[in-house]
Motif scaffolding. Structure first.
Motif, PDB file in Angstrom:
ATOM      1  N   MET A 119      16.285   2.544   6.486  1.00  4.97           N
ATOM      2  CA  MET A 119      15.507   2.561   7.729  1.00  4.97           C
ATOM      3  C   MET A 119      15.634   3.926   8.395  1.00  4.97           C
ATOM      4  O   MET A 119      16.733   4.446   8.539  1.00  4.97           O
ATOM      5  CB  MET A 119      16.032   1.450   8.670  1.00  4.97           C
ATOM      6  N   THR A 120      14.497   4.516   8.782  1.00 10.85           N
ATOM      7  CA  THR A 120      14.524   5.837   9.417  1.00 10.85           C
ATOM      8  C   THR A 120      15.124   5.726  10.829  1.00 10.85           C
ATOM      9  O   THR A 120      15.149   4.628  11.415  1.00 10.85           O
ATOM     10  CB  THR A 120      13.102   6.419   9.535  1.00 10.85           C
ATOM     11  N   PRO A 121      15.590   6.856  11.400  1.00 12.83           N
ATOM     12  CA  PRO A 121      16.102   6.807  12.776  1.00 12.83           C
ATOM     13  C   PRO A 121      15.080   6.239  13.758  1.00 12.83           C
ATOM     14  O   PRO A 121      15.446   5.488  14.669  1.00 12.83           O
ATOM     15  CB  PRO A 121      16.406   8.276  13.082  1.00 12.83           C
ATOM     16  N   GLN A 122      13.792   6.577  13.560  1.00 10.17           N
ATOM     17  CA  GLN A 122      12.769   6.062  14.479  1.00 10.17           C
ATOM     18  C   GLN A 122      12.610   4.545  14.327  1.00 10.17           C
ATOM     19  O   GLN A 122      12.466   3.829  15.310  1.00 10.17           O
ATOM     20  CB  GLN A 122      11.431   6.753  14.260  1.00 10.17           C
ATOM     21  N   ASP A 123      12.668   4.057  13.072  1.00  8.85           N
ATOM     22  CA  ASP A 123      12.592   2.605  12.847  1.00  8.85           C
ATOM     23  C   ASP A 123      13.788   1.904  13.488  1.00  8.85           C
ATOM     24  O   ASP A 123      13.655   0.822  14.054  1.00  8.85           O
ATOM     25  CB  ASP A 123      12.552   2.290  11.349  1.00  8.85           C
ATOM     26  N   LEU A 124      14.954   2.537  13.372  1.00 11.90           N
ATOM     27  CA  LEU A 124      16.169   1.963  13.974  1.00 11.90           C
ATOM     28  C   LEU A 124      16.026   1.894  15.489  1.00 11.90           C
ATOM     29  O   LEU A 124      16.396   0.897  16.123  1.00 11.90           O
ATOM     30  CB  LEU A 124      17.379   2.815  13.589  1.00 11.90           C
ATOM     31  N   MET A 125      15.447   2.942  16.086  1.00 14.08           N
ATOM     32  CA  MET A 125      15.194   2.945  17.532  1.00 14.08           C
ATOM     33  C   MET A 125      14.282   1.789  17.916  1.00 14.08           C
ATOM     34  O   MET A 125      14.542   1.057  18.862  1.00 14.08           O
ATOM     35  CB  MET A 125      14.528   4.260  17.953  1.00 14.08           C
ATOM     36  N   LYS A 126      13.184   1.650  17.151  1.00 10.18           N
ATOM     37  CA  LYS A 126      12.213   0.594  17.436  1.00 10.18           C
ATOM     38  C   LYS A 126      12.877  -0.783  17.342  1.00 10.18           C
ATOM     39  O   LYS A 126      12.634  -1.659  18.183  1.00 10.18           O
ATOM     40  CB  LYS A 126      11.040   0.680  16.463  1.00 10.18           C
ATOM     41  N   GLN A 127      13.709  -0.957  16.315  1.00 14.11           N
ATOM     42  CA  GLN A 127      14.392  -2.238  16.128  1.00 14.11           C
ATOM     43  C   GLN A 127      15.302  -2.561  17.318  1.00 14.11           C
ATOM     44  O   GLN A 127      15.280  -3.682  17.838  1.00 14.11           O
ATOM     45  CB  GLN A 127      15.216  -2.193  14.842  1.00 14.11           C
ATOM     46  N   GLU A 128      16.078  -1.579  17.745  1.00 16.38           N
ATOM     47  CA  GLU A 128      17.043  -1.823  18.829  1.00 16.38           C
ATOM     48  C   GLU A 128      16.337  -2.055  20.170  1.00 16.38           C
ATOM     49  O   GLU A 128      16.768  -2.875  20.977  1.00 16.38           O
ATOM     50  CB  GLU A 128      18.038  -0.654  18.923  1.00 16.38           C
ATOM     51  N   VAL A 129      15.255  -1.329  20.412  1.00 15.64           N
ATOM     52  CA  VAL A 129      14.503  -1.522  21.661  1.00 15.64           C
ATOM     53  C   VAL A 129      13.843  -2.899  21.647  1.00 15.64           C
ATOM     54  O   VAL A 129      13.841  -3.611  22.660  1.00 15.64           O
ATOM     55  CB  VAL A 129      13.445  -0.405  21.842  1.00 15.64           C
TER      56      VAL A 129
END
Length: 232
Positions: free
Chosen positions: A1-11
């Motif tokens: 998972m890319t850093p941006q995908d990880l951000m989206k997941q956590e938000v």
């Protein structure tokens, strides 16, 4: 998972955590909101929350809600929307938004505006000093009126272009069967005024400027190897 995908997941997870039992939830459209829908479904399946019903803002949201076991209702049946969760393509310092990258902004605006609390989920790349800095303003137009609407937008100083499909010959068609015109404005100095002006053009159904609708912005940001969620 890319850093941006990880951000989206956590938000998405942070927004889903705010959903309470016995509530009607507006389910937004897009990649970040998809994570919120997934986590609402997981909370329901685990029994953390009960008696939650969703009102989807698009065909995509409907499919995701069904996949994740969220019962659905409609605006005809529900007497309220307790909370709506949705993404945005741009967010300015006054919590005004541009939405409509997924061509679902008309249904999104109906649901988000009706919600007692509208939570926007974004990553920090969506924050701008001024709306229109990085994203065009989507305008949903009935098919017969596309040419006169584009002429009227040009008179307002906008540069309109018909949104074309990807992996599809021809234009993008919305869930309502309409077309989307994306407009570049050199400067959006008064988003509230522009929102009304665009909507007053005959043939325009709705545009992607969301002014004074958002209550809370949850912003994901990668710091080192961690994702930080900030509130606006």
């Amino acid at each position: 998972m890319t850093p941006q995908d990880l951000m989206k997941q956590e938000v998405g997870k942070a927004a889903a955590a705010r959903v309470q039992s016995n509530s009607i939830v507006g389910l937004g459209t897009g990649s970040t909101t998809a994570f919120a829908i997934e986590f609402i479904g997981k909370r329901l399946a685990a029994g953390e929350i009960t008696n939650v019903k969703g009102i989807p803002t698009s065909f995509q949201a409907t499919v995701l809600a069904k996949q994740h076991g969220i019962p659905l209702t409609t605006l005809d049946e529900a007497d309220r929307i307790d909370i709506a969760i949705d993404g945005a393509d741009e967010v300015d310092p006054h919590k005004n938004l541009i939405k409509g990258g997924g061509a679902a902004h008309t249904q999104e605006k109906v649901v988000d505006a009706l919600a007692n609390q509208f939570i926007v989920v974004v990553d920090n790349t969506k924050l701008v000093d001024k709306l229109g800095s990085t994203f065009l303003v989507p305008v949903e137009v009935i098919p017969m009126a596309v040419t006169p609407v584009m002429r009227a937008i040009e008179k307002l100083g906008g540069k309109p272009q018909l949104r074309m499909g990807v992996k599809k010959a021809g234009p993008v068609v919305t869930d309502q069967g309409n077309l989307v015109v994306d407009v570049k404005f050199d400067s959006i100095d008064n988003p509230a005024e522009l929102e009304k002006t665009l909507n007053n053009i005959p043939g325009v159904l709705e545009n992607g400027l969301f002014v004074g609708v958002a209550d809370l912005i949850l912003v994901g940001e990668v710091q080192g190897d961690k994702v930080i969620i900030k509130e606006m």
